[in-house]
Write a protein that holds these residues in place. Structure first.
Motif, short mmCIF file in Angstrom:
data_model
loop_
_atom_site.label_atom_id
_atom_site.label_comp_id
_atom_site.label_asym_id
_atom_site.label_seq_id
_atom_site.Cartn_x
_atom_site.Cartn_y
_atom_site.Cartn_z
N ARG A 128 0.82 -1.21 0.00
CA ARG A 128 0.00 0.00 0.00
C ARG A 128 0.85 1.26 0.00
O ARG A 128 0.32 2.37 0.08
CB ARG A 128 -0.93 0.01 1.22
N SER A 129 2.20 1.08 -0.01
CA SER A 129 3.13 2.21 -0.03
C SER A 129 2.84 3.15 1.15
O SER A 129 2.58 2.69 2.25
CB SER A 129 3.04 2.93 -1.37
N GLU A 130 2.84 4.45 0.90
CA GLU A 130 2.67 5.46 1.97
C GLU A 130 1.25 6.02 2.02
O GLU A 130 0.97 6.97 2.75
CB GLU A 130 3.64 6.62 1.73
N TYR A 131 0.31 5.41 1.25
CA TYR A 131 -0.97 6.08 0.97
C TYR A 131 -2.13 5.69 1.90
O TYR A 131 -3.24 6.18 1.71
CB TYR A 131 -1.35 5.83 -0.50
N VAL A 132 -1.87 4.84 2.88
CA VAL A 132 -2.91 4.53 3.87
C VAL A 132 -2.32 4.73 5.27
O VAL A 132 -2.16 3.78 6.04
CB VAL A 132 -3.44 3.09 3.70
N PRO A 133 -1.98 5.97 5.63
CA PRO A 133 -1.34 6.21 6.93
C PRO A 133 -2.35 6.11 8.07
O PRO A 133 -3.55 6.32 7.90
CB PRO A 133 -0.82 7.63 6.79
N VAL A 134 -1.84 5.79 9.27
CA VAL A 134 -2.67 5.80 10.47
C VAL A 134 -2.31 6.98 11.36
O VAL A 134 -2.96 7.23 12.38
CB VAL A 134 -2.51 4.48 11.26
N ALA A 135 -1.27 7.72 10.98
CA ALA A 135 -0.85 8.91 11.72
C ALA A 135 -0.22 9.87 10.71
O ALA A 135 0.02 9.51 9.55
CB ALA A 135 0.14 8.55 12.82
#
Length: 284
Positions: free
Chosen positions: A240-247
């Protein structure tokens, strides 16, 4: 000529002298009486003709009203027949609608029962995972359920070195425990997702964060398959690379949370449908 005139006048005089004045008056009175009777009869005749005309008109109007009433009566009779038919059709339609609602309610109940069963299996899975991973640091491993799906998030710090796709020895121990649980739950498939922060990376083997997230996911899948015997048909590797961050990625702590590998445990669609079908059989 004069002689003839004189002769005519003489005859007239002679004739008028033959009718008495009394008779003349009587005849004149009778004529007047006759004329009065005639006039009275004429007036009565005209009144009778007028009354007849009015009576004829009223009779015609009454006949027309009678015809209208007969037509309305027939229409009412027909409508009553139609109403009876419509009422029967309405009753039949209502009965069919009620049967349809019962069937839908039954299907909904069966579906709810199947979902309840699935949720029970999901709860058992979560309990098993928390049981085997209970002694691990909560910051490194998190287990949660969202909309009936189980998520196991393992931090990048536990699994990999910085910028590496090689799984650490300590992480192998964790993956072995996860493998033990999922192998005993054949009703589930799972997907391994790699996630990164926004820091760019570019090496000879890794082009960018897409590559890094996918390579880390495939590294985890290979260990589950090769070292712990998880059926590869049940697994999917995804990046998902960097495109589903949680913060947010503005701080080091936020970036550390975003660098993670997530195992998404999913119910098999065919198994879920089998649960529904079995629920239907149980109710019949």
């Amino acid at each position: 000529m004069k002689k003839l005139v004189l002769l005519g006048a003489g005859v007239a005089l002679l004739f008028s002298s033959c009718v008495s004045s009394k008779k003349y008056n009587d005849l004149a009175a009778k004529q007047k009486e006759t004329e009065d009777l005639l006039n009275s009869a004429t007036v009565k005749l005209n009144n009778c003709l007028s009354d007849k005309s009015s009576a004829t008109a009223r009779a015609q109007a009454l006949q027309e009203q009678n015809d209208v009433l007969k037509a309305n009566n027939q229409e009412l009779i027909n409508n009553m027949g139609n109403l009876t038919t419509l009422t029967q059709k309405g009753a039949d339609n209502l009965e069919r609608s009620l049967e349809s609602l019962k069937e839908k309610d039954l299907k909904i109940q069966r579906l709810q029962d199947a979902i309840t069963r699935k949720d029970s299996v999901t709860l058992a899975l979560v309990t098993s995972l928390k049981g085997v991973l209970g002694n691990m640091n909560d910051d490194d491993i998190q287990i949660n359920v969202e909309k009936g799906v189980v998520y196991v998030s393992i931090s990048d710090k536990l699994l990999f070195g910085s910028g590496s796709t090689v799984v650490t020895k300590r992480a192998r121990e964790v993956l072995g425990k996860v493998a033990t649980v999922v192998k005993n739950k054949p009703d589930f498939e799972f997907m391994v997702e790699g996630h990164t922060d926004t820091d760019p990376i570019h090496t000879a083997a890794i082009k960018d964060n897409w590559d890094l997230s996918v390579l880390r996911a495939t590294a985890v899948v290979r260990i589950l398959q090769d070292d712990f015997g998880v059926d590869p048909k049940r697994m999917t590797a995804a990046g998902r690379s960097e495109y589903v961050p949680v913060a947010d990625n503005d701080t080091a702590a936020g970036k550390a949370k975003n660098r993670r590998t997530r195992i998404v445990v999913l119910p098999k669609i065919d198994q879920f449908y089998n649960m529904i079908e079995q629920g239907m059989k149980d109710i019949k």
